[in-house]
Motif scaffolding. Structure first.
Motif, PDB file in Angstrom:
ATOM      1  N   LEU A 141       0.814  -1.216   0.000  1.00 15.80           N
ATOM      2  CA  LEU A 141       0.000   0.000   0.000  1.00 15.80           C
ATOM      3  C   LEU A 141       0.851   1.271   0.000  1.00 15.80           C
ATOM      4  O   LEU A 141       0.484   2.268  -0.615  1.00 15.80           O
ATOM      5  CB  LEU A 141      -0.929  -0.001   1.216  1.00 15.80           C
ATOM      6  CG  LEU A 141      -2.011  -1.079   1.230  1.00 15.80           C
ATOM      7  CD1 LEU A 141      -2.735  -1.090   2.571  1.00 15.80           C
ATOM      8  CD2 LEU A 141      -3.010  -0.864   0.095  1.00 15.80           C
ATOM      9  N   ASN A 142       1.989   1.218   0.695  1.00 18.30           N
ATOM     10  CA  ASN A 142       2.825   2.415   0.825  1.00 18.30           C
ATOM     11  C   ASN A 142       3.696   2.688  -0.395  1.00 18.30           C
ATOM     12  O   ASN A 142       4.366   3.725  -0.454  1.00 18.30           O
ATOM     13  CB  ASN A 142       3.719   2.297   2.064  1.00 18.30           C
ATOM     14  CG  ASN A 142       2.935   2.382   3.357  1.00 18.30           C
ATOM     15  OD1 ASN A 142       1.807   2.871   3.384  1.00 18.30           O
ATOM     16  ND2 ASN A 142       3.523   1.890   4.433  1.00 18.30           N
ATOM     17  N   ASN A 143       3.669   1.773  -1.365  1.00 22.64           N
ATOM     18  CA  ASN A 143       4.494   1.948  -2.561  1.00 22.64           C
ATOM     19  C   ASN A 143       3.707   1.971  -3.859  1.00 22.64           C
ATOM     20  O   ASN A 143       4.280   2.236  -4.918  1.00 22.64           O
ATOM     21  CB  ASN A 143       5.552   0.848  -2.633  1.00 22.64           C
ATOM     22  CG  ASN A 143       6.656   1.036  -1.619  1.00 22.64           C
ATOM     23  OD1 ASN A 143       7.518   1.898  -1.774  1.00 22.64           O
ATOM     24  ND2 ASN A 143       6.631   0.247  -0.557  1.00 22.64           N
ATOM     25  N   ASN A 144       2.416   1.714  -3.794  1.00 23.03           N
ATOM     26  CA  ASN A 144       1.576   1.686  -4.984  1.00 23.03           C
ATOM     27  C   ASN A 144       0.974   3.074  -5.186  1.00 23.03           C
ATOM     28  O   ASN A 144       0.237   3.583  -4.346  1.00 23.03           O
ATOM     29  CB  ASN A 144       0.470   0.637  -4.799  1.00 23.03           C
ATOM     30  CG  ASN A 144      -0.352   0.418  -6.047  1.00 23.03           C
ATOM     31  OD1 ASN A 144      -0.775   1.370  -6.699  1.00 23.03           O
ATOM     32  ND2 ASN A 144      -0.604  -0.837  -6.374  1.00 23.03           N
ATOM     33  N   ALA A 145       1.280   3.689  -6.326  1.00 19.49           N
ATOM     34  CA  ALA A 145       0.870   5.081  -6.580  1.00 19.49           C
ATOM     35  C   ALA A 145      -0.629   5.286  -6.452  1.00 19.49           C
ATOM     36  O   ALA A 145      -1.080   6.361  -6.033  1.00 19.49           O
ATOM     37  CB  ALA A 145       1.334   5.501  -7.969  1.00 19.49           C
ATOM     38  N   LEU A 146      -1.411   4.271  -6.806  1.00 23.76           N
ATOM     39  CA  LEU A 146      -2.856   4.411  -6.736  1.00 23.76           C
ATOM     40  C   LEU A 146      -3.314   4.681  -5.304  1.00 23.76           C
ATOM     41  O   LEU A 146      -4.248   5.464  -5.071  1.00 23.76           O
ATOM     42  CB  LEU A 146      -3.525   3.140  -7.283  1.00 23.76           C
ATOM     43  CG  LEU A 146      -5.048   3.121  -7.348  1.00 23.76           C
ATOM     44  CD1 LEU A 146      -5.576   4.283  -8.187  1.00 23.76           C
ATOM     45  CD2 LEU A 146      -5.536   1.789  -7.926  1.00 23.76           C
ATOM     46  N   TYR A 147      -2.635   4.081  -4.334  1.00 25.49           N
ATOM     47  CA  TYR A 147      -3.033   4.243  -2.937  1.00 25.49           C
ATOM     48  C   TYR A 147      -2.231   5.328  -2.229  1.00 25.49           C
ATOM     49  O   TYR A 147      -2.719   5.928  -1.264  1.00 25.49           O
ATOM     50  CB  TYR A 147      -2.935   2.893  -2.226  1.00 25.49           C
ATOM     51  CG  TYR A 147      -3.799   1.873  -2.938  1.00 25.49           C
ATOM     52  CD1 TYR A 147      -5.181   2.040  -3.001  1.00 25.49           C
ATOM     53  CD2 TYR A 147      -3.233   0.807  -3.634  1.00 25.49           C
ATOM     54  CE1 TYR A 147      -5.982   1.155  -3.714  1.00 25.49           C
ATOM     55  CE2 TYR A 147      -4.030  -0.081  -4.347  1.00 25.49           C
ATOM     56  CZ  TYR A 147      -5.403   0.094  -4.379  1.00 25.49           C
ATOM     57  OH  TYR A 147      -6.189  -0.778  -5.094  1.00 25.49           O
ATOM     58  N   ILE A 148      -1.027   5.612  -2.729  1.00 24.42           N
ATOM     59  CA  ILE A 148      -0.290   6.765  -2.208  1.00 24.42           C
ATOM     60  C   ILE A 148      -1.072   8.038  -2.511  1.00 24.42           C
ATOM     61  O   ILE A 148      -1.193   8.935  -1.669  1.00 24.42           O
ATOM     62  CB  ILE A 148       1.110   6.858  -2.850  1.00 24.42           C
ATOM     63  CG1 ILE A 148       1.953   5.630  -2.521  1.00 24.42           C
ATOM     64  CG2 ILE A 148       1.831   8.121  -2.363  1.00 24.42           C
ATOM     65  CD1 ILE A 148       3.254   5.552  -3.296  1.00 24.42           C
ATOM     66  N   ALA A 149      -1.624   8.115  -3.730  1.00 28.96           N
ATOM     67  CA  ALA A 149      -2.344   9.316  -4.171  1.00 28.96           C
ATOM     68  C   ALA A 149      -3.579   9.585  -3.332  1.00 28.96           C
ATOM     69  O   ALA A 149      -4.052  10.730  -3.267  1.00 28.96           O
ATOM     70  CB  ALA A 149      -2.721   9.179  -5.646  1.00 28.96           C
ATOM     71  N   GLU A 150      -4.116   8.574  -2.690  1.00 26.42           N
ATOM     72  CA  GLU A 150      -5.307   8.762  -1.859  1.00 26.42           C
ATOM     73  C   GLU A 150      -4.988   9.512  -0.567  1.00 26.42           C
ATOM     74  O   GLU A 150      -5.868  10.165   0.000  1.00 26.42           O
ATOM     75  CB  GLU A 150      -5.928   7.405  -1.525  1.00 26.42           C
ATOM     76  CG  GLU A 150      -6.562   6.701  -2.727  1.00 26.42           C
ATOM     77  CD  GLU A 150      -7.163   5.357  -2.342  1.00 26.42           C
ATOM     78  OE1 GLU A 150      -6.860   4.865  -1.223  1.00 26.42           O
ATOM     79  OE2 GLU A 150      -7.924   4.793  -3.143  1.00 26.42           O
TER      80      GLU A 150
END
Length: 290
Positions: free
Chosen positions: A210-219
Motif C-alpha cells: 500500500l505504501n508503494n503503490n501510486a494508486l493508494y499513495i495518491a489517496e
C-alpha cells in the motif's frame, strides 16, 4: 586552395560541430552504495558540447522488470532524443539510467534490498556531484517503462523535493483486487520478493504494498504535492495495468489535479509505448521551456 573555397570548408566543419555532433552515452558507470553493500551501475547520456559550467535539465529514466541500464528500448528512445537535440527541437538534457534489477524501485519487506533509500540518499546526490545537473525541480524528470513507470509515479509522490515532472509509460501498478486474485505463479515471479513469501492472497495487501503503490499513495498524500507536479500517464488498452492507471486518472480528476492521460491501442509491449513517445517528449519539452 583559394580563400573562397577555404571559407566554405571552414563553415562546413563549423556547421557539423554545431549542428551535427551527437551526444555521448557512457555505459556501465558505477557508484558504491553503502545502503545496498554493492556497486550500482548506470548509463548516462551527455548532450553535444556538454559543458560543466552549465546546468542541464535532467531525466532519470527507469527501466522495466527484467531490464537494466542497457535496455535496448531505452537506448532507442535516447537516440530519438539525441536526434531532436541535434536538430534544435529539444533542450539539451542529461539522461541517467540506473540499474534497479528487479527491485521495483522500492525498499523490500525484509530490508534486504533498500533500493528506494539508496536512490534518494546516495544515487541522486552522487549524480549531482559528478555532473552538471539542474538544481531546478521543475526541470527534473523521472520517467519509466512498466516497472519503471511504477517507480516514476511513486518517486514523484513520495519524493517531491527531487522531481517536478513524472512520465509513466505502462506503469505497472495494480488494484488491491488484482493483487489478491493474481495467480500464485505470477505473484512469486514478480512480487513475492517485495511484499513477502508464503502469504495468503489477502496478506499480499500489506503496508509495503500500500505504501508503494501510486494508486493508494495518491489517496493519502498531501494534495498540494500532487498539484505541484506535471503528470504524463500513459497506458495500453489491452494491458492488465490499464485498469489501475484509469483509476488513478479518475482519482486525479476528482482531486482536480492537472495531468495528461493517454490510452494507446495495444498490449503491454514496445509497440504500445512507441506510439506515445513523440507526444511525451513534447510534453517534457513544453514544461522545460516554461
Amino acid at each position: 586552395m583559394n580563400q573562397k573555397k577555404l571559407l566554405i570548408v571552414v563553415i562546413f566543419f563549423i556547421s557539423i560541430s554545431i549542428f551535427g555532433q551527437n551526444g555521448e552515452v557512457y555505459e556501465n558507470q558505477t557508484i558504491k552504495s553503502e545502503v545496498l553493500k554493492r556497486y550500482v551501475k548506470y548509463n548516462i547520456y551527455l548532450p553535444p558540447n556538454y559543458d560543466t559550467i552549465k546546468a542541464y535539465p535532467t531525466i532519470y529514466f527507469l527501466h522495466g522488470f527484467g531490464g537494466n541500464n542497457n535496455s535496448p528500448r531505452i537506448k532507442g528512445i535516447i537516440k530519438q532524443i539525441d536526434s531532436l537535440i541535434i536538430k534544435g527541437s529539444f533542450p539539451e538534457t542529461i539522461i541517467i539510467i540506473p540499474n534497479a534489477r528487479k527491485s521495483w524501485y522500492i525498499d523490500d519487506y525484509a530490508g534486504k534490498e533498500k533500493y528506494a533509500t539508496m536512490f534518494i540518499s546516495e544515487f541522486i546526490p552522487e549524480m549531482k556531484k559528478r555532473y552538471a545537473l539542474t538544481k531546478s525541480i521543475q526541470k527534473t524528470v523521472v520517467m519509466g517503462l512498466s516497472m519503471g513507470g511504477f517507480g516514476a509515479l511513486r518517486f514523484t509522490m513520495l519524493n517531491p523535493e527531487e522531481f517536478g515532472i513524472c512520465v509513466s509509460f505502462m506503469g505497472a501498478i495494480s488494484t488491491k483486487k488484482q493483487m489478491v486474485e493474481d495467480l500464485e505463479k505470477y505473484y512469486q515471479r514478480f512480487h513475492a520478493h517485495l511484499y513477502g513469501e508464503n502469504l495468503t492472497p489477502k496478506e499480499r495487501i500489506n503496508k509495503v504494498y500500500l505504501n508503494n503503490n501510486a494508486l493508494y499513495i495518491a489517496e493519502k498524500v498531501d494534495i498540494e504535492i500532487l498539484k505541484s507536479k506535471k503528470w504524463y500517464i500513459q497506458t495500453c488498452d489491452d494491458d492488465f495495468h490499464s485498469l489501475p492507471n484509469a483509476k488513478l486518472h479518475i482519482l486525479f480528476h476528482q482531486k482536480n489535479i492537472e495531468h495528461e492521460f493517454r490510452v494507446t491501442n495495444g498490449k503491454h509491449n514496445k509497440i504500445c509505448v512507441d506510439n506515445s513517445i513523440p507526444d511525451a517528449l513534447e510534453f517534457i519539452k513544453s514544461n522545460f521551456l516554461e
